[in-house]
Scaffold this active site. Structure first.
Site, short mmCIF file in Angstrom:
data_model
loop_
_atom_site.label_atom_id
_atom_site.label_comp_id
_atom_site.label_asym_id
_atom_site.label_seq_id
_atom_site.Cartn_x
_atom_site.Cartn_y
_atom_site.Cartn_z
N LYS A 116 0.83 -1.21 0.00
CA LYS A 116 0.00 0.00 0.00
C LYS A 116 0.87 1.26 0.00
O LYS A 116 0.64 2.22 -0.75
CB LYS A 116 -0.92 -0.03 1.22
CG LYS A 116 -1.57 1.27 1.58
CD LYS A 116 -2.60 1.70 0.56
CE LYS A 116 -2.97 3.14 0.75
NZ LYS A 116 -4.34 3.41 0.88
N CYS A 150 -3.15 10.86 1.96
CA CYS A 150 -2.56 9.57 1.58
C CYS A 150 -1.19 9.77 0.96
O CYS A 150 -0.17 9.39 1.52
CB CYS A 150 -3.49 8.88 0.59
SG CYS A 150 -5.16 8.74 1.24
N1 SAJ Z 1 -1.58 15.26 -8.06
C1 SAJ Z 1 -0.71 15.99 -8.87
N2 SAJ Z 1 -0.46 15.53 -10.13
C2 SAJ Z 1 -1.04 14.39 -10.61
C3 SAJ Z 1 -1.92 13.65 -9.79
C4 SAJ Z 1 -2.17 14.11 -8.50
O1 SAJ Z 1 -0.17 17.03 -8.47
O2 SAJ Z 1 -0.78 14.04 -11.77
C5 SAJ Z 1 -1.86 15.73 -6.68
C6 SAJ Z 1 -3.32 16.04 -6.43
O3 SAJ Z 1 -3.63 17.35 -6.86
C7 SAJ Z 1 -3.41 15.88 -4.93
C8 SAJ Z 1 -2.42 14.74 -4.66
O4 SAJ Z 1 -1.57 14.67 -5.78
O5 SAJ Z 1 -2.98 17.05 -4.26
C9 SAJ Z 1 -3.06 13.38 -4.40
O6 SAJ Z 1 -4.14 13.14 -5.28
P1 SAJ Z 1 -4.41 11.73 -6.01
O7 SAJ Z 1 -5.61 11.86 -6.87
O8 SAJ Z 1 -3.16 11.29 -6.69
O9 SAJ Z 1 -4.63 10.68 -4.83
P2 SAJ Z 1 -5.57 10.58 -3.50
O10 SAJ Z 1 -4.73 11.02 -2.36
O11 SAJ Z 1 -6.91 11.18 -3.68
O12 SAJ Z 1 -5.79 8.96 -3.47
C10 SAJ Z 1 -4.66 8.10 -3.47
C11 SAJ Z 1 -4.90 6.96 -4.49
N3 SAJ Z 1 -3.66 6.23 -4.68
C12 SAJ Z 1 -3.17 5.93 -5.91
O13 SAJ Z 1 -3.69 6.29 -6.92
C13 SAJ Z 1 -1.91 5.11 -5.95
C14 SAJ Z 1 -6.02 6.04 -3.99
O14 SAJ Z 1 -6.16 4.90 -4.86
C15 SAJ Z 1 -5.70 5.54 -2.56
O15 SAJ Z 1 -6.72 4.70 -2.05
C16 SAJ Z 1 -5.59 6.77 -1.67
O16 SAJ Z 1 -4.49 7.58 -2.16
C17 SAJ Z 1 -5.34 6.30 -0.24
O17 SAJ Z 1 -6.30 6.28 0.56
O18 SAJ Z 1 -4.22 5.91 0.07
#
Ligand code: SAJ
Length: 411
Positions: free
Chosen positions: A207, A261
């Site tokens: 994870k 996360c």
């Molecule tokens: N972000 C970027 N650039 C990107 C993608 C995201 O800057 O290309 C930023 C977002 O704006 C945000 C942060 O990253 O600030 C996190 O957003 P996210 O959409 O990547 O992830 P979370 O935190 O909403 O959810 C993640 C997911 N993990 C993965 O995709 C590997 C989700 O599947 C998990 O269940 C969740 O973390 C968790 O609970 O751990």
């Protein structure tokens, strides 16, 4: 199934525990949810969802009305337990296991032997073993053979939880094979994904690895954005071009990484292996440094705008189309700017909230403003979150303002 499985206790009715409890109960499993918040427990017993998650309300209402789901502030007597409590980090970035320990203490008092206990909370390597040891220390009348303990990390995406909880594959790490198999049988009541059985420590690490992979990739994109700015290159065009290569897939740069996360979990790996986790630590630091870089650009633009400038900050949430402000880099930028630029008028725009969060509420120079009013008044417009509503903004609406687009949506 474990020797007997007629009742499941879900400890923690938050973003993960509540959907899990509702889905289990909706699939006919007698489920008792437990939460320390009396307000949350009362809401759940009334079929009300205390936070925003599409589709949850319908399932919860159905489960409560059919009598398969109830909630309580007491740890119930049950045949199986799912622990879904927060694992925040401390000031030194070590995992704070106090919520898991409190859940373990509550469960230990109710055991009669033969129960299955699943830790779902995202946890540092060794946490499941730690939880089992704590339970057994509280119950010297039981041995390790008397309980089945497993780690089954949740990996659902906020906003798509009700769908992903059923369709995602599940990693199941047992302290013993028998525990992993019992946990698989419990999840097969509703999960249609593949079950991947392993040991608890590997499951914990898997994870953390998924979220660290994403963090490292975003850090790469963020570093590219800083390099591209220096070299006068459009980073979004650059990444788009590079991603045409069949084996390249770079994520998108932004104002930093937020949420509870991706901005947290990699630290658990760093804490577990500080000498070895150099790339993972650097990625965290790179992403954490991005808000400061954006702030520098805003301050430069404000200086160029003259006396008492006004600046529109578009978006406070940690990512697009949600109302969640946890660990939000945009909120951090707004908060720091409010302190550093007392002479500037800060127009904060966040269509998903109705009042400013506590950290901004008392800042005299910050007002929660509609997007139209903010664009009308601002000398500097800073796009922080790629909310759908902001994508519709036209060049005419931006007028002569200096634009800092941290997500590349107006290219
Ligand atoms: N972000 C970027 N650039 C990107 C993608 C995201 O800057 O290309 C930023 C977002 O704006 C945000 C942060 O990253 O600030 C996190 O957003 P996210 O959409 O990547 O992830 P979370 O935190 O909403 O959810 C993640 C997911 N993990 C993965 O995709 C590997 C989700 O599947 C998990 O269940 C969740 O973390 C968790 O609970 O751990």
């Amino acid at each position: 199934m474990p020797r007997k499985l007629s009742t499941v206790g879900v400890i923690g009715l938050g973003y993960i525990g509540l959907p899990t409890a509702a889905i289990l109960a909706d699939h006919g499993v007698r489920t008792i949810g437990m939460d320390v918040s009396e307000r949350n427990v009362a809401a759940v017993n009334n079929g009300e969802v205390p936070f925003v998650e599409p589709g949850l309300r319908e399932v919860l209402e159905r489960a409560v009305n059919s009598g398969t789901l109830t909630a309580s502030t007491e740890t119930p007597v049950a045949d199986a337990y799912i622990v879904a409590v927060p694992t925040p980090f401390t000031e030194t970035h070590a995992a704070d296991l106090s919520y898991i320990e409190a859940a373990a203490d509550g469960i230990a008092a109710k055991l009669t032997g033969g129960e299955l206990i699943i830790l779902e909370s995202t946890s540092p390597p060794g946490a499941t073993e730690h939880m089992a040891a704590r339970i057994l220390a509280a119950r010297p009348d039981l041995t390790a053979e008397d309980i089945l303990v497993a780690h089954c990390p949740e990996r659902v995406l906020p906003g798509k939880i009700m769908e992903e909880m059923i369709t995602n594959d599940r990693i199941i790490g047992g302290l013993t094979r028998e525990a992993a198999e019992a946990a698989r049988d419990l999840y097969s009541a509703f999960c249609k994904g593949e079950f991947l059985l392993t040991d608890a420590k590997t499951a914990e690490m898997a994870k953390l690895t998924e979220n660290s992979f994403r963090d490292v990739n975003i850090a790469f994109a963020n570093e590219l954005s800083v390099i591209s700015h220096k070299l006068g290159i459009d980073v979004w065009e650059l990444i788009e071009l590079a991603n045409h290569h069949p084996r390249v897939n770079i994520l998108q740069p932004g104002p930093g990484v937020g949420g509870h996360c991706i901005a947290v979990d990699p630290w658990f790996i760093v804490d577990a292996a500080p000498e070895q986790a150099n790339l993972i630590r650097t990625a965290r630091q790179t992403n954490d440094a991005k808000p400061e870089w954006v702030l520098g650009r805003i301050e430069q633009a404000l200086e160029a705008a003259g006396e008492n400038p006004s600046v529109a900050l578009l978006g406070l949430a940690f990512k697009a189309n949600i109302d969640d402000l946890r660990e939000s880099p945009s909120l951090q930028i707004a908060e720091t700017l409010a302190q550093r630029a007392p002479g500037a008028e800060i127009l904060a725009v966040e269509p998903n909230i109705e009042q400013l969060p506590a950290v901004l509420e008392n800042s005299a120079n910050v007002t929660l403003t509609s997007v139209e009013d903010a664009l009308e008044a601002a000398d500097v417009v800073v796009l922080l979150v790629d909310h759908a509503a902001f994508k519709a903004i036209t060049t005419a609406q931006l007028g002569t303002a200096t634009v800092i687009d941290t997500r590349g949506i107006w290219r």
